[in-house]
Design a protein around this motif. Structure first.
Motif, PDB file in Angstrom:
ATOM      1  N   PHE A   8       7.640  18.199   4.697  1.00 62.61           N
ATOM      2  CA  PHE A   8       7.008  17.510   5.770  1.00 62.61           C
ATOM      3  C   PHE A   8       7.059  16.637   4.579  1.00 62.61           C
ATOM      4  N   ILE A   9       5.944  16.592   3.200  1.00 63.85           N
ATOM      5  CA  ILE A   9       6.218  15.944   2.196  1.00 63.85           C
ATOM      6  C   ILE A   9       6.980  14.885   1.685  1.00 63.85           C
ATOM      7  N   ILE A  10       8.328  15.969   1.760  1.00 59.72           N
ATOM      8  CA  ILE A  10       9.376  14.777   0.920  1.00 59.72           C
ATOM      9  C   ILE A  10       9.598  13.668   2.547  1.00 59.72           C
ATOM     10  N   PHE A  11       9.718  13.940   3.763  1.00 65.44           N
ATOM     11  CA  PHE A  11       9.734  12.646   4.534  1.00 65.44           C
ATOM     12  C   PHE A  11       8.834  11.991   4.864  1.00 65.44           C
ATOM     13  N   PHE A  12       6.837  12.193   4.364  1.00 59.93           N
ATOM     14  CA  PHE A  12       6.331  11.621   4.856  1.00 59.93           C
ATOM     15  C   PHE A  12       5.655  11.099   3.323  1.00 59.93           C
ATOM     16  N   SER A  13       6.938  11.057   1.776  1.00 59.02           N
ATOM     17  CA  SER A  13       6.936  10.472   0.765  1.00 59.02           C
ATOM     18  C   SER A  13       7.542   8.893   0.473  1.00 59.02           C
ATOM     19  N   ALA A  14       8.041   8.417   1.868  1.00 49.91           N
ATOM     20  CA  ALA A  14       8.625   7.643   1.808  1.00 49.91           C
ATOM     21  C   ALA A  14       8.169   6.026   1.109  1.00 49.91           C
ATOM     22  N   CYS A  15       7.019   6.363   2.078  1.00 48.10           N
ATOM     23  CA  CYS A  15       5.377   5.889   2.592  1.00 48.10           C
ATOM     24  C   CYS A  15       3.863   5.426   2.159  1.00 48.10           C
ATOM     25  N   SER A  16       4.407   7.192   1.163  1.00 45.58           N
ATOM     26  CA  SER A  16       3.504   6.962  -0.092  1.00 45.58           C
ATOM     27  C   SER A  16       2.153   5.795  -0.873  1.00 45.58           C
ATOM     28  N   ILE A  17       1.755   6.128  -0.946  1.00 43.73           N
ATOM     29  CA  ILE A  17       1.192   4.710  -2.056  1.00 43.73           C
ATOM     30  C   ILE A  17       1.592   4.763  -3.228  1.00 43.73           C
ATOM     31  N   LYS A  18       1.867   3.261  -3.061  1.00 40.29           N
ATOM     32  CA  LYS A  18       1.997   3.131  -5.105  1.00 40.29           C
ATOM     33  C   LYS A  18       1.457   2.615  -5.897  1.00 40.29           C
ATOM     34  N   ASN A  19       1.585   2.718  -7.484  1.00 41.58           N
ATOM     35  CA  ASN A  19       1.249   1.975  -8.139  1.00 41.58           C
ATOM     36  C   ASN A  19       1.912   0.924  -8.334  1.00 41.58           C
ATOM     37  N   TYR A  20       1.583  -0.651  -7.656  1.00 43.47           N
ATOM     38  CA  TYR A  20       2.270  -1.443  -8.081  1.00 43.47           C
ATOM     39  C   TYR A  20       2.111  -1.981  -9.532  1.00 43.47           C
ATOM     40  N   GLU A  21       3.431  -3.053  -9.938  1.00 45.50           N
ATOM     41  CA  GLU A  21       3.522  -3.689 -11.486  1.00 45.50           C
ATOM     42  C   GLU A  21       3.126  -5.159 -10.837  1.00 45.50           C
ATOM     43  N   HIS A  22       3.213  -5.747  -9.513  1.00 46.86           N
ATOM     44  CA  HIS A  22       3.044  -7.115  -9.905  1.00 46.86           C
ATOM     45  C   HIS A  22       3.111  -7.206  -8.054  1.00 46.86           C
ATOM     46  N   THR A  23       1.925  -8.044  -8.444  1.00 46.83           N
ATOM     47  CA  THR A  23       0.924  -8.701  -7.379  1.00 46.83           C
ATOM     48  C   THR A  23       0.918 -10.369  -6.874  1.00 46.83           C
ATOM     49  N   ASP A  24       1.233 -10.627  -6.311  1.00 50.66           N
ATOM     50  CA  ASP A  24       1.164 -12.042  -5.898  1.00 50.66           C
ATOM     51  C   ASP A  24       0.931 -12.456  -4.971  1.00 50.66           C
ATOM     52  N   THR A  25      -0.184 -13.773  -4.384  1.00 48.22           N
ATOM     53  CA  THR A  25      -1.157 -13.776  -3.015  1.00 48.22           C
ATOM     54  C   THR A  25       0.931 -15.403  -2.818  1.00 48.22           C
ATOM     55  N   LYS A  26       0.351 -15.017  -1.742  1.00 49.55           N
ATOM     56  CA  LYS A  26       1.086 -16.485  -0.964  1.00 49.55           C
ATOM     57  C   LYS A  26       1.500 -16.485   0.584  1.00 49.55           C
ATOM     58  N   ILE A  27       1.484 -17.973   1.000  1.00 46.27           N
ATOM     59  CA  ILE A  27       1.152 -17.811   2.285  1.00 46.27           C
ATOM     60  C   ILE A  27       2.748 -17.396   3.173  1.00 46.27           C
ATOM     61  N   LYS A  34      11.023 -11.249  17.278  1.00 48.18           N
ATOM     62  CA  LYS A  34      10.213  -9.809  17.088  1.00 48.18           C
ATOM     63  C   LYS A  34       8.685  -9.614  16.375  1.00 48.18           C
ATOM     64  N   ILE A  35       8.888 -10.731  15.645  1.00 42.78           N
ATOM     65  CA  ILE A  35       7.975 -10.935  14.843  1.00 42.78           C
ATOM     66  C   ILE A  35       7.569 -12.337  14.823  1.00 42.78           C
ATOM     67  N   LYS A  36       5.985 -12.965  14.514  1.00 40.46           N
ATOM     68  CA  LYS A  36       5.561 -14.131  14.385  1.00 40.46           C
ATOM     69  C   LYS A  36       3.921 -14.168  13.534  1.00 40.46           C
ATOM     70  N   PHE A  37       4.333 -14.473  12.521  1.00 38.27           N
ATOM     71  CA  PHE A  37       3.562 -14.511  11.273  1.00 38.27           C
ATOM     72  C   PHE A  37       3.216 -15.273  10.708  1.00 38.27           C
ATOM     73  N   SER A  38       1.954 -16.281  10.258  1.00 37.55           N
ATOM     74  CA  SER A  38       2.023 -17.512   9.484  1.00 37.55           C
ATOM     75  C   SER A  38       0.357 -17.141   9.124  1.00 37.55           C
ATOM     76  N   ASP A  39       0.054 -16.903   7.526  1.00 39.07           N
ATOM     77  CA  ASP A  39      -0.894 -16.584   7.088  1.00 39.07           C
ATOM     78  C   ASP A  39      -0.848 -16.085   5.745  1.00 39.07           C
ATOM     79  N   ILE A  40      -1.815 -15.348   4.772  1.00 38.85           N
ATOM     80  CA  ILE A  40      -1.427 -15.564   3.602  1.00 38.85           C
ATOM     81  C   ILE A  40      -1.399 -13.789   3.962  1.00 38.85           C
ATOM     82  N   GLY A  41      -0.451 -13.813   2.782  1.00 37.92           N
ATOM     83  CA  GLY A  41       0.008 -12.364   2.049  1.00 37.92           C
ATOM     84  C   GLY A  41       0.412 -11.968   0.925  1.00 37.92           C
ATOM     85  N   TYR A  42       0.223 -10.575   1.053  1.00 37.34           N
ATOM     86  CA  TYR A  42       0.354  -9.570  -1.154  1.00 37.34           C
ATOM     87  C   TYR A  42       1.857  -9.710  -0.747  1.00 37.34           C
ATOM     88  N   VAL A  43       2.259  -9.850  -2.165  1.00 35.56           N
ATOM     89  CA  VAL A  43       3.522  -8.966  -2.656  1.00 35.56           C
ATOM     90  C   VAL A  43       3.201  -8.919  -3.230  1.00 35.56           C
TER      91      VAL A  43
END
Length: 155
Positions: A8-27, A34-43
């Motif tokens: 269970f731990i190994i399977f769900f670690s794929a979506c676990s919380i990470k400490n990201y090194e880089h963050t950028d704000t984008k439009i 299937k996806i329609k989106f237009s707004d602010i996002g963080y990468v």
């Protein structure tokens, strides 16, 4: 029971919380069947994981985590399954992460360097792609499959 917990731990670690090194704000603009989106996002990303957090009117609309799987609010799936469900099944499995990070796609096929980035035009029976990366934006458009992904820096 001990092995079930470990699995269970190994399977769900794929979506676990990470400490990201880089963050950028984008439009961010995403248009697919299937996806329609237009707004602010963080990468956010590290060397082995990417998170694209999409907001509408200041509220989280969707989180997309990419490592060896692609995880969304609805659950996790393989990259090829994601392409088949949300983009196009003929795309390489690394296409979405390469677009988000502004890396070359299709192994650099038809790559034309520009003064501040590059362009790629890829046409075959399955796709008609124009892909442009420069210092201000990332633009991906597949006319044949009606898919647009655009990410522009917020200044």
């Amino acid at each position: 029971m001990k092995y079930l917990t470990l699995l269970f731990i190994i399977f769900f670690s794929a979506c676990s919380i990470k400490n990201y090194e880089h963050t950028d704000t984008k439009i961010v603009i995403i248009k697919s069947p299937k996806i329609k989106f237009s707004d602010i996002g963080y990468v956010r990303h590290t060397s082995d994981a990417i998170e694209l957090e999409l907001f509408i009117a200041g509220h989280v609309f969707q989180k997309i985590h990419i490592n060896h799987l692609i995880c969304m609010n609805e659950g996790c799936m393989s990259k090829s399954s994601f392409n088949e469900d949300y983009l196009n099944n003929s795309y390489p499995t690394t296409l979405l992460q390469n677009i988000i990070l502004g890396h070359k796609i299709y192994g650099g096929k038809n790559l034309l360097k520009t003064s501040d980035g590059f362009n790629q035009v890829i046409k075959n029976n399955d796709v008609n792609i124009k892909y442009r990366v420069n210092s201000q934006e990332i633009f991906f458009k597949d006319r044949k499959n009606h898919i647009i992904i655009k990410m522009k820096d917020i200044k």
